[in-house]
Write a protein that holds these residues in place. Structure first.
Motif, PDB file in Angstrom:
ATOM      1  N   GLY A 295      15.813  41.625  60.788  1.00  0.00           N
ATOM      2  CA  GLY A 295      14.406  41.533  61.181  1.00  0.00           C
ATOM      3  C   GLY A 295      13.494  41.160  60.036  1.00  0.00           C
ATOM      4  N   ASN A 296      12.217  41.001  60.343  1.00  0.00           N
ATOM      5  CA  ASN A 296      11.228  40.684  59.318  1.00  0.00           C
ATOM      6  C   ASN A 296      11.054  41.868  58.367  1.00  0.00           C
ATOM      7  OD1 ASN A 296      10.804  38.149  60.449  1.00  0.00           O
ATOM      8  ND2 ASN A 296       9.165  38.883  61.796  1.00  0.00           N
ATOM      9  N   TRP A 297      10.407  41.592  57.249  1.00  0.00           N
ATOM     10  CA  TRP A 297      10.334  42.589  56.190  1.00  0.00           C
ATOM     11  C   TRP A 297       9.097  42.365  55.341  1.00  0.00           C
ATOM     12  CZ3 TRP A 297      10.306  40.082  51.490  1.00  0.00           C
ATOM     13  CH2 TRP A 297      10.836  38.783  51.480  1.00  0.00           C
ATOM     14  N   LEU A 298       8.822  43.336  54.487  1.00  0.00           N
ATOM     15  CA  LEU A 298       7.729  43.267  53.535  1.00  0.00           C
ATOM     16  C   LEU A 298       8.140  44.080  52.312  1.00  0.00           C
ATOM     17  CD1 LEU A 298       4.852  42.006  53.609  1.00  0.00           C
ATOM     18  CD2 LEU A 298       4.003  44.264  54.272  1.00  0.00           C
ATOM     19  N   LYS A 299       7.878  43.535  51.124  1.00  0.00           N
ATOM     20  CA  LYS A 299       8.153  44.270  49.882  1.00  0.00           C
ATOM     21  C   LYS A 299       6.858  44.335  49.079  1.00  0.00           C
ATOM     22  CE  LYS A 299      11.909  43.217  47.688  1.00  0.00           C
ATOM     23  NZ  LYS A 299      12.977  42.370  47.095  1.00  0.00           N
ATOM     24  N   ILE A 300       6.534  45.550  48.612  1.00  0.00           N
ATOM     25  CA  ILE A 300       5.218  45.802  48.023  1.00  0.00           C
ATOM     26  C   ILE A 300       5.371  46.382  46.623  1.00  0.00           C
ATOM     27  CG2 ILE A 300       3.047  47.051  48.277  1.00  0.00           C
ATOM     28  CD1 ILE A 300       3.678  47.138  51.322  1.00  0.00           C
ATOM     29  N   GLU A 301       4.702  45.753  45.674  1.00  0.00           N
ATOM     30  CA  GLU A 301       4.629  46.257  44.300  1.00  0.00           C
ATOM     31  C   GLU A 301       3.208  46.715  44.036  1.00  0.00           C
ATOM     32  OE1 GLU A 301       4.125  43.883  40.358  1.00  0.00           O
ATOM     33  OE2 GLU A 301       6.282  43.993  40.742  1.00  0.00           O
ATOM     34  N   LEU A 302       3.054  47.919  43.491  1.00  0.00           N
ATOM     35  CA  LEU A 302       1.732  48.468  43.189  1.00  0.00           C
ATOM     36  C   LEU A 302       1.437  48.385  41.695  1.00  0.00           C
ATOM     37  CD1 LEU A 302       1.644  51.703  45.396  1.00  0.00           C
ATOM     38  CD2 LEU A 302       0.919  49.377  45.997  1.00  0.00           C
ATOM     39  N   ASP A 303       0.162  48.160  41.382  1.00  0.00           N
ATOM     40  CA  ASP A 303      -0.318  48.175  39.995  1.00  0.00           C
ATOM     41  C   ASP A 303      -1.516  49.114  39.943  1.00  0.00           C
ATOM     42  OD1 ASP A 303      -1.452  47.730  37.510  1.00  0.00           O
ATOM     43  OD2 ASP A 303      -0.988  45.588  37.504  1.00  0.00           O
ATOM     44  N   ASN A 304      -1.299  50.287  39.342  1.00  0.00           N
ATOM     45  CA  ASN A 304      -2.313  51.330  39.318  1.00  0.00           C
ATOM     46  C   ASN A 304      -3.263  51.216  38.133  1.00  0.00           C
ATOM     47  OD1 ASN A 304      -3.392  53.845  40.405  1.00  0.00           O
ATOM     48  ND2 ASN A 304      -2.472  54.872  38.640  1.00  0.00           N
ATOM     49  N   GLY A 305      -3.029  50.248  37.242  1.00  0.00           N
ATOM     50  CA  GLY A 305      -3.904  50.098  36.084  1.00  0.00           C
ATOM     51  C   GLY A 305      -3.274  50.605  34.808  1.00  0.00           C
ATOM     52  N   LYS A 306      -4.108  51.078  33.866  1.00  0.00           N
ATOM     53  CA  LYS A 306      -3.644  51.427  32.525  1.00  0.00           C
ATOM     54  C   LYS A 306      -2.793  52.685  32.501  1.00  0.00           C
ATOM     55  CE  LYS A 306      -7.477  49.213  30.069  1.00  0.00           C
ATOM     56  NZ  LYS A 306      -8.607  49.410  29.112  1.00  0.00           N
ATOM     57  N   ILE A 307      -3.092  53.649  33.362  1.00  0.00           N
ATOM     58  CA  ILE A 307      -2.338  54.908  33.398  1.00  0.00           C
ATOM     59  C   ILE A 307      -1.463  54.930  34.642  1.00  0.00           C
ATOM     60  CG2 ILE A 307      -2.532  57.425  33.574  1.00  0.00           C
ATOM     61  CD1 ILE A 307      -5.129  57.228  32.013  1.00  0.00           C
ATOM     62  N   ASN A 308      -0.190  55.316  34.451  1.00  0.00           N
ATOM     63  CA  ASN A 308       0.755  55.324  35.571  1.00  0.00           C
ATOM     64  C   ASN A 308       0.772  53.956  36.267  1.00  0.00           C
ATOM     65  OD1 ASN A 308       2.490  56.056  37.662  1.00  0.00           O
ATOM     66  ND2 ASN A 308       0.995  57.390  38.680  1.00  0.00           N
ATOM     67  N   PRO A 309       1.091  52.899  35.540  1.00  0.00           N
ATOM     68  CA  PRO A 309       0.967  51.548  36.096  1.00  0.00           C
ATOM     69  C   PRO A 309       1.794  51.302  37.343  1.00  0.00           C
ATOM     70  CG  PRO A 309       2.185  51.531  34.018  1.00  0.00           C
ATOM     71  CD  PRO A 309       1.582  52.882  34.147  1.00  0.00           C
ATOM     72  N   ASN A 310       2.916  51.984  37.506  1.00  0.00           N
ATOM     73  CA  ASN A 310       3.757  51.786  38.685  1.00  0.00           C
ATOM     74  C   ASN A 310       3.354  52.671  39.859  1.00  0.00           C
ATOM     75  OD1 ASN A 310       5.997  51.494  36.126  1.00  0.00           O
ATOM     76  ND2 ASN A 310       5.834  49.805  37.586  1.00  0.00           N
TER      77      ASN A 310
ATOM     78  N   VAL B  69       1.992  41.877  45.896  1.00  0.00           N
ATOM     79  CA  VAL B  69       1.549  42.658  44.740  1.00  0.00           C
ATOM     80  C   VAL B  69       0.122  43.116  44.999  1.00  0.00           C
ATOM     81  CG1 VAL B  69       1.112  42.640  42.263  1.00  0.00           C
ATOM     82  CG2 VAL B  69       3.048  41.336  43.199  1.00  0.00           C
ATOM     83  N   ILE B  70      -0.099  44.442  44.913  1.00  0.00           N
ATOM     84  CA  ILE B  70      -1.425  45.017  45.149  1.00  0.00           C
ATOM     85  C   ILE B  70      -1.892  45.695  43.872  1.00  0.00           C
ATOM     86  CG2 ILE B  70      -2.753  46.719  46.436  1.00  0.00           C
ATOM     87  CD1 ILE B  70      -0.932  46.204  48.811  1.00  0.00           C
ATOM     88  N   ARG B  71      -2.974  45.151  43.306  1.00  0.00           N
ATOM     89  CA  ARG B  71      -3.577  45.720  42.103  1.00  0.00           C
ATOM     90  C   ARG B  71      -4.762  46.582  42.498  1.00  0.00           C
ATOM     91  NH1 ARG B  71      -1.477  40.792  40.410  1.00  0.00           N
ATOM     92  NH2 ARG B  71      -0.206  40.997  38.523  1.00  0.00           N
ATOM     93  N   ARG B  72      -4.835  47.743  41.901  1.00  0.00           N
ATOM     94  CA  ARG B  72      -5.880  48.689  42.270  1.00  0.00           C
ATOM     95  C   ARG B  72      -7.263  48.060  42.079  1.00  0.00           C
ATOM     96  NH1 ARG B  72      -5.959  55.141  41.056  1.00  0.00           N
ATOM     97  NH2 ARG B  72      -7.854  55.602  42.231  1.00  0.00           N
ATOM     98  N   GLY B  73      -8.085  48.152  43.111  1.00  0.00           N
ATOM     99  CA  GLY B  73      -9.428  47.618  43.063  1.00  0.00           C
ATOM    100  C   GLY B  73      -9.548  46.160  43.437  1.00  0.00           C
ATOM    101  N   ALA B  74      -8.432  45.479  43.661  1.00  0.00           N
ATOM    102  CA  ALA B  74      -8.464  44.054  43.987  1.00  0.00           C
ATOM    103  C   ALA B  74      -8.987  43.851  45.407  1.00  0.00           C
ATOM    104  CB  ALA B  74      -7.083  43.443  43.847  1.00  0.00           C
ATOM    105  N   ASP B  75      -9.672  42.729  45.620  1.00  0.00           N
ATOM    106  CA  ASP B  75     -10.208  42.410  46.941  1.00  0.00           C
ATOM    107  C   ASP B  75      -9.124  41.943  47.907  1.00  0.00           C
ATOM    108  OD1 ASP B  75     -12.792  43.022  46.131  1.00  0.00           O
ATOM    109  OD2 ASP B  75     -13.174  40.977  45.428  1.00  0.00           O
ATOM    110  N   ALA B  76      -8.060  41.376  47.368  1.00  0.00           N
ATOM    111  CA  ALA B  76      -6.991  40.840  48.220  1.00  0.00           C
ATOM    112  C   ALA B  76      -5.645  41.081  47.565  1.00  0.00           C
ATOM    113  CB  ALA B  76      -7.204  39.338  48.461  1.00  0.00           C
ATOM    114  N   ALA B  77      -4.631  41.159  48.403  1.00  0.00           N
ATOM    115  CA  ALA B  77      -3.266  41.257  47.902  1.00  0.00           C
ATOM    116  C   ALA B  77      -2.806  39.880  47.416  1.00  0.00           C
ATOM    117  CB  ALA B  77      -2.341  41.762  48.998  1.00  0.00           C
ATOM    118  N   GLN B  78      -1.854  39.870  46.501  1.00  0.00           N
ATOM    119  CA  GLN B  78      -1.285  38.628  45.998  1.00  0.00           C
ATOM    120  C   GLN B  78       0.162  38.512  46.458  1.00  0.00           C
ATOM    121  OE1 GLN B  78      -1.892  39.095  41.741  1.00  0.00           O
ATOM    122  NE2 GLN B  78      -3.714  37.804  41.813  1.00  0.00           N
ATOM    123  N   TYR B  79       0.623  37.284  46.645  1.00  0.00           N
ATOM    124  CA  TYR B  79       2.023  37.038  46.958  1.00  0.00           C
ATOM    125  C   TYR B  79       2.766  36.633  45.685  1.00  0.00           C
ATOM    126  CZ  TYR B  79       0.604  36.895  51.879  1.00  0.00           C
ATOM    127  OH  TYR B  79       0.107  37.211  53.117  1.00  0.00           O
TER     128      TYR B  79
END
Length: 556
Positions: free
Chosen positions: A458-473, A540-550
């Motif tokens: 089936g279809n899928w989605l993989k998500i990477e988070l970027d929390n910034g300077k502290i605890n980046p993952n 890829v979702i960066r904290r505070g970003a207006d949109a997600a990136q591929y």
């Protein structure tokens, strides 16, 4: 009975006596399964992929045998560090073509031979927030923190981080960022105290929580002692009551002395950890615990826990009648079909021995599945000799269905640790299993088998988070993905399993959905805006970003 067996087998091993072998039997017929969904076809490729590695050693290495999955060179493909026991631990860098056969290259970890040996497990965590993944090596003897550098280089950082590696028999680990902390809190779980009278059946060594001290860099010079300890084989930080504050769940193997039990520790701000008691609702549980995994199966905000042991698997959920958020749990493994108490093929009716456990959606149908690594401790005659790993696929009936034989993972090995991960970035989860005295198994997910070959799942989605300077993952974050009327939740964590951990993309199976909406609850509790995305993408979702990136993977 188990205590008597363990004593007898380990005594023979220590004395160097021959241990009798046990036949696994001739009957290899497949047990009937009512599961009607897609079963992933898993093709074993370890040697072809360049991984020739065994977990070996005498009785101290009956436990352990883990691996870490993480990106050490910035290409976002998961690399591997694998424990070796009496053999050397090894680093394997991922060179797999996108969607193709798996391929890894062995690379020097940069340690002397004596420190590469006696390694029981690995966990990745970016301790110093420099966006280079560090590794915690669990060892028989001094534990070692490896500070990660560019291009998969490492250096020993115990002195730099004021971390005492001790000399215990270390078998479990977890990490979390507590409120207001720049660096993570680390938990170390230890096994039998080899210096105590009556070893190997004497007192268990204490476990420790390392809170970072006020300093310019990571400083773990003042650990808290967790006492009593009952020979931990796995642990994880968990927000069991939706309070926003992590507790430490510990799974213990030695229940024979001094009222041993499974444990849940509170972590009050600025104060020493404190064990939950029966007066607070915690119920004594003795299961010879080995592995632990958590997932919010019914998306109510309260995690469930899969606990492996010698004999069966428990699936704990917070009791509906628990009052005032008391940690009162009930076991629903039988009703959900996840006990996994005996081998499902081979005809051996003796109990199974479960180790690493991990929830993941291996067939991308939106239902979480449960993988369990299985294997006799050594040659315990009262437990199954042929004891294949489990692949319990979650069904739309709300139950788990054993599909390991049909998937192709029912091999005659002694599994210990493991990693469920997409190694070739094709959106289908693969599987690494570390085996005792047998080469690791590396299974590539080929998709669903058909009369003309294989087709994608089936279809899928993989998500990477970027929390910034502290605890980046973003360790501790919760990711919510909504597709249609269905919502799925995953928690980003460092810990759990058995001697094995991973950091990287978080995987969601989405079935037939072509779009999804993502919201992230960051580790401090703040919610992100909703992000609308297409499926079958790395996001890829960066904290505070207006949109997600591929992110679009490209073969090297």
């Amino acid at each position: 009975m188990r205590q008597h067996i363990a004593k007898r087998i380990l005594a023979l091993a220590i004395a160097g006596a021959a241990i009798p072998t046990v036949s696994s039997g001739e009957d290899q017929t497949e047990a009937a399964s009512p599961f009607t969904g897609d079963v992933p076809s898993m093709q074993e490729e370890a040697l072809a992929a360049g991984i020739d590695h065994q977990y070996t050693g005498p009785w101290e290495f009956f436990v352990g045998g883990g691996a870490a999955s993480f990106d050490c060179n910035g290409d976002r493909l998961p690399d591997l560090a694998i424990a070796g026991g009496s053999s050397e631990a090894a680093l394997y860098v991922n060179k797999s073509p996108i969607g193709g056969a798996l391929k890894f290259e062995k690379k020097d970890l940069g340690l002397p031979e004596r420190e590469l040996k006696s390694v029981l497990g690995f966990y990745p965590v970016d301790i110093d927030n420099d966006r280079q993944m560090d590794l915690v090596m669990l060892r028989l003897g001094e534990n070692i923190i490896l500070k990660g550098g560019k291009d998969c280089t490492f250096e020993k950082a115990n002195r730099l981080f004021s971390f005492s590696g001790g000399r215990e028999w270390t078998t479990s680990f977890a990490a979390t960022w507590e409120a207001g902390m720049t660096y993570p809190t680390l938990a170390i779980g230890n096994y039998v105290d080899r210096s105590a009278p009556g070893t190997p059946f004497g007192t268990c060594s204490d476990n420790y929580v390392f809170r970072p001290q006020a300093a310019e860099g990571p400083d773990y010079s003042q650990p808290f002692t967790l006492h009593p300890s009952y020979c931990s084989l796995s642990m994880l930080f968990t927000d069991w009551n939706k309070s926003g504050q992590m507790s430490l769940r510990v799974t213990n193997d030695r229940q024979y002395y001094r009222g041993g039990e499974e444990q849940l520790w509170q972590l009050p701000d600025g104060r020493p950890p404190r064990q939950y008691t029966s007066s607070e609702g915690w119920q004594q549980l003795k299961i010879w615990g080995m592995g632990i995994a958590q997932a919010d199966l019914n998306v109510d905000g309260y995690p469930e826990y899969a606990l492996t042991s010698m004999g069966d698997t428990m699936l704990q959920t917070l009791d509906e009648e628990a009052e005032d958020e008391r940690p009162v749990y009930r076991d629903m493994a039988f009703e959900k079909g996840s006990t996994a108490h005996r081998p499902y093929v081979g005809g051996d009716k003796r109990p199974s021995t479960g180790w690493h456990s991990q929830f993941a959606d291996l067939n991308n149908d939106t239902n979480l599945d449960l993988f369990i690594a299985k294997g006799n401790v050594e040659v315990m005659p009262d437990f199954a000799a042929f004891d294949p790993d489990n692949l319990l696929l979650g069904g739309f009936d709300g139950k788990f269905h054993e599909s390991g034989n049909e998937a192709g993972i029912a091999l005659d090995t002694k599994g210990r640790g493991g990693v469920v991960e997409d190694f070739n970035a094709d959106g289908m989860l693969d599987l690494l299993v570390v085996n005792r005295k047998h080469n690791v198994n590396l299974f590539r997910n080929l998709g669903a088998k058909t009369d003309w070959g294989h087709r994608p799942l089936g279809n899928w989605l993989k998500i990477e988070l970027d929390n910034g300077k502290i605890n980046p993952n973003a360790i501790g974050a919760k990711i919510n993905v909504r597709s249609g009327t269905l919502t799925q939740v995953r928690t980003v964590q460092a810990g759990g399993g058995h001697a094995s951990g991973q950091v990287g993309f978080t995987h969601f199976g989405l079935g037939v959905s072509e779009r999804a909406v993502i919201r992230v609850q960051w580790p401090d509790g703040e919610w992100s805006a909703p992000y609308r995305v297409f499926t079958n993408e790395h996001v890829v979702i960066r904290r505070g970003a207006d949109a997600a990136q591929y992110w679009f993977p490209v073969s090297q």
